[in-house]
Write an enzyme that holds these catalytic residues in place. Structure first.
Site, PDB file in Angstrom:
ATOM      1  N   GLU A 202       0.827  -1.227   0.000  1.00  0.00           N
ATOM      2  CA  GLU A 202       0.000   0.000   0.000  1.00  0.00           C
ATOM      3  C   GLU A 202       0.850   1.262   0.000  1.00  0.00           C
ATOM      4  O   GLU A 202       0.700   2.155   0.840  1.00  0.00           O
ATOM      5  CB  GLU A 202      -0.973  -0.007   1.185  1.00  0.00           C
ATOM      6  CG  GLU A 202      -2.043  -1.073   1.038  1.00  0.00           C
ATOM      7  CD  GLU A 202      -3.200  -0.942   2.021  1.00  0.00           C
ATOM      8  OE1 GLU A 202      -3.026  -0.300   3.064  1.00  0.00           O
ATOM      9  OE2 GLU A 202      -4.275  -1.485   1.739  1.00  0.00           O
ATOM     10  N   GLU A 392      -5.474  -8.442  -1.076  1.00  0.00           N
ATOM     11  CA  GLU A 392      -6.170  -8.248   0.197  1.00  0.00           C
ATOM     12  C   GLU A 392      -7.607  -7.922  -0.128  1.00  0.00           C
ATOM     13  O   GLU A 392      -7.881  -7.102  -1.010  1.00  0.00           O
ATOM     14  CB  GLU A 392      -5.608  -7.056   0.996  1.00  0.00           C
ATOM     15  CG  GLU A 392      -4.310  -7.298   1.674  1.00  0.00           C
ATOM     16  CD  GLU A 392      -3.844  -6.103   2.507  1.00  0.00           C
ATOM     17  OE1 GLU A 392      -4.707  -5.368   3.042  1.00  0.00           O
ATOM     18  OE2 GLU A 392      -2.632  -5.914   2.605  1.00  0.00           O
TER      19      GLU A 392
HETATM   20  P1  P53 Z   1      -7.215  -2.816   9.235  1.00  0.00           P
HETATM   21  C1  P53 Z   1      -6.466   1.635   5.553  1.00  0.00           C
HETATM   22  C2  P53 Z   1      -7.355   1.514   4.501  1.00  0.00           C
HETATM   23  C3  P53 Z   1      -7.315   0.396   3.710  1.00  0.00           C
HETATM   24  C4  P53 Z   1      -6.382  -0.585   3.975  1.00  0.00           C
HETATM   25  O1  P53 Z   1      -6.915  -2.802   7.687  1.00  0.00           O
HETATM   26  C5  P53 Z   1      -5.497  -0.451   5.013  1.00  0.00           C
HETATM   27  C6  P53 Z   1      -5.526   0.667   5.807  1.00  0.00           C
HETATM   28  C7  P53 Z   1      -4.592   0.807   6.958  1.00  0.00           C
HETATM   29  O2  P53 Z   1      -5.182   0.275   8.096  1.00  0.00           O
HETATM   30  O3  P53 Z   1      -4.530  -1.332   5.292  1.00  0.00           O
HETATM   31  C8  P53 Z   1      -4.475  -2.626   4.732  1.00  0.00           C
HETATM   32  O4  P53 Z   1      -6.292  -3.822   9.823  1.00  0.00           O
HETATM   33  C9  P53 Z   1      -3.132  -3.150   5.128  1.00  0.00           C
HETATM   34  C10 P53 Z   1      -3.204  -4.224   6.168  1.00  0.00           C
HETATM   35  C11 P53 Z   1      -4.422  -4.015   7.043  1.00  0.00           C
HETATM   36  C12 P53 Z   1      -5.656  -4.168   6.186  1.00  0.00           C
HETATM   37  O5  P53 Z   1      -5.631  -3.282   5.101  1.00  0.00           O
HETATM   38  O6  P53 Z   1      -6.972  -1.448   9.698  1.00  0.00           O
HETATM   39  O7  P53 Z   1      -2.331  -3.566   4.049  1.00  0.00           O
HETATM   40  O8  P53 Z   1      -2.005  -4.249   6.876  1.00  0.00           O
HETATM   41  O9  P53 Z   1      -4.481  -4.873   8.139  1.00  0.00           O
HETATM   42  C13 P53 Z   1      -6.951  -3.983   6.942  1.00  0.00           C
HETATM   43  O10 P53 Z   1      -8.643  -3.241   9.361  1.00  0.00           O
END
Ligand code: P53
Length: 494
Positions: A202, A392
């Site tokens: 990201e 993801e």
């Molecule tokens: P969490 C923000 C918006 C979209 C994805 O996020 C993001 C974030 C940062 O939090 O991060 C990604 O755990 C990231 C992962 C993360 C996952 O999305 O905040 O690549 O490390 O865990 C989900 O719910």
């Protein structure tokens, strides 16, 4: 029209080192910023802790380089705070059990990240840490045992803390050399075990979320953030070139936080604002990494914030030569963009704009929008014509453990079912999508809030937000559902 996934489509799940491994101070590992970051909640930030010049403890809200500690202060672990990433879900000691469960689900790919600070504890060490190298060798061998391809993120928000403290982190050009040196070590070490690599997780978050931390970012913040990105682009491009020299079969990708932006009204001003959001949010990084050059709109973005980017001719050459082999991205939600005021704002963390009346929102305020994934896939494939991976995608939700220990997470199954259907439609529309790794195939610590209760996994981990729990693993209903999905190559979705 029959919609199917290609025969060799890769199915799996994804985690990141600092959110899963724990063992934060074992076997010579150096610290990273999440080790000095507390847990937060949907409406209260995580805090980065420090000891100031006069020896007084303190904490500042925010994440990554946005959490600036006072001048002269040192990052510090404080006795008075709880740090969820220190133990996380103990993947470091339980990876064999976990990979076995992934194999049971039928994975052909597993995305994880290498912790830079396990390999170079201070980032600038002369020699790599053997214990760190051994650990990942053993993890990759375990994957291979089950014919699971590792997909390795080289950096997942975890620059060694010593590089932050002693060099100013990625604002400093020298970080490029440290990163490339780290890449050389791991590329050579694992060249026969790992084929798929991602340079920076990201990468676009650095600028995309600038205005989302409460107050408006200053021109100085923009200056710093764009320069950080430039250094990471060059580092990524150098890594791509080096990787191909070490093993021409490597497939090296970028990784973008992919958000589908929509204009909230048909007002042409909104249409333009939305187009510019795609440029600053998604295309800015994607263009440099996939096309090898800055987009035509980049000058406008810099000028808007008085940014003077330091770029050399050699950098531009590197960017061109170091184009990625595939485009990978996370997809969780869409955002509504508008120039109008007065609409109901989205209340979640890391989501922005006004509410979309056609969508439902998760408990953390993220819009659930499978069509937005199809839209993103089709738009991006048309722009770059590179193989794509969704690395993801998932639903952070509260889970309830029933008396008999089972977890009925039909909401999570629904979320994934609809996103898989969306991928199928995009493939039918010509998109070359090659892999899907769901986020948090197992429950892990949330990156945004540091919570355990925000669960994404198909495997439940008995651990709460205060650090209480057995760390036992239990398959949820989604585990058995995904098993069927994979066995049928995405045909059986009920
Ligand atoms: P969490 C923000 C918006 C979209 C994805 O996020 C993001 C974030 C940062 O939090 O991060 C990604 O755990 C990231 C992962 C993360 C996952 O999305 O905040 O690549 O490390 O865990 C989900 O719910």
């Amino acid at each position: 029209m029959r919609m199917v996934f290609p025969k060799n489509f890769l199915w799996g799940g994804a985690i990141a080192a600092n959110q899963a491994e724990g063992a934060y101070s074992e076997d010579g590992r150096g610290l990273v910023q999440t080790d000095v970051t507390t847990g937060g909640l949907v409406d209260s930030p995580r805090y980065t802790t420090y000891i100031d010049q006069d020896g007084k403890p303190g904490k500042v809200g925010g994440l990554g380089h946005h959490a600036k500690i006072p001048k002269g202060a040192k990052f510090a672990v404080l006795d008075t705070e709880y740090y969820p990433n220190h133990v996380a879900v103990d993947f470091y000691h339980r990876y064999k059990e976990d990979i076995k469960l992934f194999a049971e689900m039928g994975y052909s790919i597993f995305r994880l990240s290498i912790s830079w600070a396990r390999i170079f504890p201070n980032g600038d060490d002369e020699k790599p840490n053997q214990a760190g190298l051994d650990f990942y060798r053993s993890v990759f061998e375990e994957c291979r045992k089950y014919n699971i391809e590792p997909l390795v993120s080289i950096w997942h928000f975890d620059t060694p803390l010593a590089l932050e403290e002693n060099y100013g982190g990625w604002t400093n050009r020298q970080l490029i050399d440290f990163y490339v040196n780290y890449c050389e070590v791991i590329f050579k070490e694992y060249k026969d075990l790992v084929k798929y690599w991602l340079t920076f997780n990201e990468i676009n978050n650095t600028t995309m979320f600038l205005d989302m931390f409460g107050q408006k970012a200053s021109d100085q913040d923009y200056q710093e953030s764009y320069q950080i990105l430039h250094h990471q682009f060059v580092a990524s491009a150098k890594a791509v070139q080096l990787g191909h020299q070490i093993n021409p079969d490597f497939m090296i990708g970028n990784m973008i936080c992919g958000i589908s932006f929509y204009p909230a009204t048909p007002d042409p001003k909104d249409i333009l604002a939305n187009q510019h959001k795609w440029e600053s949010g998604n295309y800015y990084c994607g263009d440099v990494q996939a096309k090898g050059k800055y987009g035509t709109y980049a000058k406008r973005l810099w000028q808007e914030h008085n940014v003077q980017l330091e770029v050399t001719d050699e950098d531009l050459e590197d960017l061109q030569k170091g184009r990625v082999d595939m485009y990978t991205f996370s997809y969780y939600m869409s955002n509504n963009v508008t120039t109008h005021t007065g609409g109901e704002q989205v209340a979640g963390n890391f989501s922005s704009g006004v509410k979309n009346p056609y969508l439902t929102y998760s408990d953390w305020g993220w819009a659930q929008d499978p069509d937005g994934l199809q839209y993103y896939l089709e738009k991006i494939y048309d722009r770059y014509e590179l193989p794509l991976m969704v690395v993801e995608n998932g639903l952070g939700a509260f889970d309830t453990v029933e008396e008999d220990g089972s977890i009925h997470d039909d909401y999570r199954i629904d979320y994934h079912r609809e996103h898989i259907k969306a991928m199928r439609r995009a493939i039918a529309n010509g998109v070359d999508l090659i892999a899907y790794t769901t986020w948090g195939c197992i429950d892990i610590v949330s990156a945004g809030t540091g919570e355990m209760r925000k669960r994404y996994g198909f495997i439940y981990v008995d651990m709460d937000d205060a650090g209480e729990g057995t760390l036992d693993r239990t398959p949820k209903d989604s585990f058995y559902w995904y098993q069927k999905v994979i066995a049928s190559n995405g045909e059986e979705l009920d």
